[in-house]
Structure formats: structure tokens, C-alpha cells
Design a protein around this motif. Sequence first.
Motif, short mmCIF file in Angstrom:
data_model
loop_
_atom_site.label_atom_id
_atom_site.label_comp_id
_atom_site.label_asym_id
_atom_site.label_seq_id
_atom_site.Cartn_x
_atom_site.Cartn_y
_atom_site.Cartn_z
N TYR A 1 0.83 -1.20 0.00
CA TYR A 1 0.00 0.00 0.00
C TYR A 1 0.87 1.26 0.00
CZ TYR A 1 -4.30 2.59 0.82
OH TYR A 1 -5.38 3.45 0.69
N VAL A 2 1.90 1.28 0.84
CA VAL A 2 2.80 2.44 0.91
C VAL A 2 3.64 2.55 -0.36
CG1 VAL A 2 4.74 3.48 2.17
CG2 VAL A 2 2.86 2.39 3.43
N ASN A 3 3.95 1.42 -0.97
CA ASN A 3 4.83 1.38 -2.15
C ASN A 3 4.19 1.99 -3.39
OD1 ASN A 3 7.27 0.70 -3.45
ND2 ASN A 3 6.41 -1.25 -4.17
N ASP A 4 2.88 2.24 -3.36
CA ASP A 4 2.17 2.83 -4.50
C ASP A 4 1.80 4.27 -4.15
OD1 ASP A 4 0.60 3.54 -6.63
OD2 ASP A 4 -0.70 1.78 -6.54
N TYR A 5 2.40 5.24 -4.86
CA TYR A 5 2.17 6.65 -4.56
C TYR A 5 0.70 7.06 -4.70
CZ TYR A 5 7.16 7.82 -4.34
OH TYR A 5 8.48 7.91 -3.97
N LYS A 6 -0.05 6.36 -5.53
CA LYS A 6 -1.45 6.73 -5.70
C LYS A 6 -2.26 6.53 -4.42
CE LYS A 6 -2.23 6.46 -10.65
NZ LYS A 6 -3.11 5.94 -11.71
N ASN A 7 -1.74 5.73 -3.49
CA ASN A 7 -2.44 5.51 -2.22
C ASN A 7 -2.14 6.59 -1.19
OD1 ASN A 7 -3.59 3.05 -3.09
ND2 ASN A 7 -1.74 1.92 -2.54
N GLY B 1 7.24 1.05 -6.88
CA GLY B 1 8.59 0.49 -6.91
C GLY B 1 9.67 1.49 -7.22
N SER B 2 10.88 0.97 -7.42
CA SER B 2 12.03 1.81 -7.71
C SER B 2 11.84 2.56 -9.02
CB SER B 2 13.30 0.94 -7.79
OG SER B 2 14.44 1.73 -8.03
N LYS C 1 10.59 10.87 -5.30
CA LYS C 1 10.93 9.75 -6.17
C LYS C 1 11.51 8.61 -5.34
CE LYS C 1 13.59 8.56 -10.33
NZ LYS C 1 14.47 9.08 -11.40
N THR C 2 11.12 7.39 -5.67
CA THR C 2 11.64 6.19 -5.00
C THR C 2 12.91 5.73 -5.71
OG1 THR C 2 9.39 5.49 -4.41
CG2 THR C 2 11.12 3.82 -4.31
N GLN D 1 13.34 7.02 -0.43
CA GLN D 1 12.84 8.02 -1.37
C GLN D 1 13.58 9.35 -1.22
OE1 GLN D 1 9.07 7.58 0.47
NE2 GLN D 1 8.19 6.32 -1.15
N LYS D 2 13.51 10.14 -2.25
CA LYS D 2 14.12 11.47 -2.26
C LYS D 2 13.03 12.51 -2.48
CE LYS D 2 17.75 14.34 -2.62
NZ LYS D 2 18.75 14.52 -1.56
N LEU D 3 12.97 13.50 -1.57
CA LEU D 3 11.92 14.51 -1.63
C LEU D 3 12.53 15.89 -1.87
CD1 LEU D 3 8.84 14.88 0.65
CD2 LEU D 3 10.40 16.81 0.45
#
Length: 370
Positions: free
Chosen positions: A47-53, A77-78, A94-95, A106-108
Motif C-alpha cells: 500500500y505504501v509502495n504505491d504513490y497513488k495511495n 517500486g524503484s 521519487k523512489t 525516497q528522495k523529496l
Amino acid sequence: MRILKYIFLLLLLALVGTTVYVATQKGDFKVTKSSIIKTPRSTVFNYVNDYKNWETFGSWMNKDNELKFDYTSKTIGSGAKFSWISNSGEGDIKTFYVKENDSIAQKLNFEETSATLSWKFKDTIGGTKVTVHSKGKMDLMTKIHTFFKGGIHSIIEDAFEKSLRNLDKTLNYEMKTYSIKVNGIEQRNSGFCLKQTLSCRMKSVDKNIKILMTRMVHFSKKNKIALAGKPFVMYDRYDMPNDIATISVCIPVSQQIFISPESDVSSGEIVAFTCLKSTLVGDYSHSKEAWAKAQKYIADNGLKQNYAGNITEVYIKTIDDIKQPSKWITEIYIPVFPKVEVSNPSISDASPTTQTIEAPTISVTPKETE
């Protein structure tokens, strides 16, 4: 009048002094927060691995009604990335590293401030221990802005705490609230589609569907292709004993479109079949239970599955339509042979009788794919 000048001068000196004090403070920060999520680790990780969530649990995303998000063709994913813009500025994340069911890095970037964000997932009593850690460096304006709001550590800790609480609530209610209904026999109409096909292990099917679906929708928007219905998945092969599945993720189009041979996307055709339709309202993770209910209905009602056709899932409502997983809608179509009614002519004047004949079972061995 002179008193007002002194007051103004004192206020100005205080403001300058505060600014100088804040500017000379270190811009580096480190913040860590942990919480127990009452959900299995693989579910939390995916769930966390998908940015749409993230819009369903990110506390800072819910505060600003002016936020506008832009998702790329890869959100899992990466290499996944998304960006946003609001009245307070714009940024992106970005992951760059993923370890399955274990960690995400990730990098913000937000205006002139950058930070790394890392997630750690660990099995524990009662569910999954999720630890989120942020490390970064603030620019001058961010230091001044956060100083008057209690400091960067207080702001980030509060955001992490609320986000983890939202994540637990979402996974406990939204992911577990669902219903399944077997609708009955329907005719699946013919048509055309564009598709991407791949083979993978059973455990990777759900993840690959999400990845390819995002790509296909992005492909249609980029090339201004109008959809003639909702996206769907055809299961070309579902071989549980050998742990392999071949899936085609499709978008329906009104007419046949020819694609260059070099493309990963190909042109396909939707074949008409008589199908048993079932509807899942809720998160897609319950689809296997919906399949099982449909298969039981087939057995209980003397129907025979038509293996010449492909089981198809049509995504009527997804995260792109509504953020709450409990309200997503998936329609499942399993090809079956229709029961045939044959009228026997009567020798006497008696009324004709009707006899139901079931079509024979046909076993088709799926074609091997690499």
C-alpha cells in the motif's frame, strides 16, 4: 509620537534579531517516528509502495485543498515518482530503492529544501511495525517559516504521527470492507482493445496489474486515444500447479488501432462469450474470494466453464475515480457454456416436453509461453 517610533524600532530590532538567530541555526534535521499498523506486513508494504495511495493517508495532503497531483506512468517500486503544486509551492518525490516487504527509500524536494525519506516494515505482535525516518537540510525561508510554527522537528513528527494513524485506519477499515455478488449469466460483447501482455509468478500478478494498468492509461492519454469503456485484464493463462500466469492488461477502443511492432503495446480483439458475471465492491485484494464464489456458483448450478475463453476483470471504479478502497468496483466475467433447451416433438397430441442438456466439458491446455 516618539514612543511609537521607539516601539517600532524595538519591533524591527526584534525581527532582525530573530531572523539572524534563525538563519544561524543549523538547517540539518533528522526525524523518526514508529507505529504499529494492525495489518499484515505485505499488505502495508504494498500500500505504501504505491504513490497513488498516499492521498488516503498522507496528513499534509489532506490539509491543502489547493494541492494538485501529477502522477507519472510509474507509481510503484524503484523509479516511481509523483509531483505536486499548491499555493505554498511545488515539489516532487521519487523512489530510488525498494526491498520487497522490508524497506523503501525516497528522495523529496520542496522548493529549496531536500530530504530523504525511508520506510521500514517489520513483523510484530498485533501487526506490522512501520518506522518512517526523514533526514534533510532546510533553506533559509523554510527555517524562518518553520520556526514560527514550533520548529521543523515538531512539524514533521506531527505529520508522521497523523499519517501513520491514517494508514492504520485506512488499512483496517477501507481494505477490509467489501462485498461480493454473483450477478448471473450475461453476454460479453465483442470489440477492440490495446493491450500489454506478460507472464509472471502468481504472487506478482496483483503488483504487475497495477504497474501495467498505470502504463496503459498513461499511454492512452499521451496518444490522445479515447477509451470505449473501462480498463480490464484478461487472464490468458492461470496455471496454479506450475505457479505461472499470463495476463493482458487492456484498454477498450472503438475501432482497431494498428501499433508499430517495436512497441510493448499491441492491438487486440475482445471475443464475445457467454459469461457468469460477479461484482466485487471493495479493494482488489479480495478478488480471489470473488473468483471462488463464482466457481462455487458454477458448480452448484450445473454450469460448465468454457476454457476457450479468458476470465476477465473489468475495473469500473478504481483509485483514479475515488480514493476509498471500500468503494472500488471490479466486475469479473468467467466464460461458461450456456444450458441448451431442446424441444422433443410429441408422437401423440400431448403437449411437447422440454429437456435441458448440458454442454460437455472441454479441457484446453493453455499454450506455453516463455
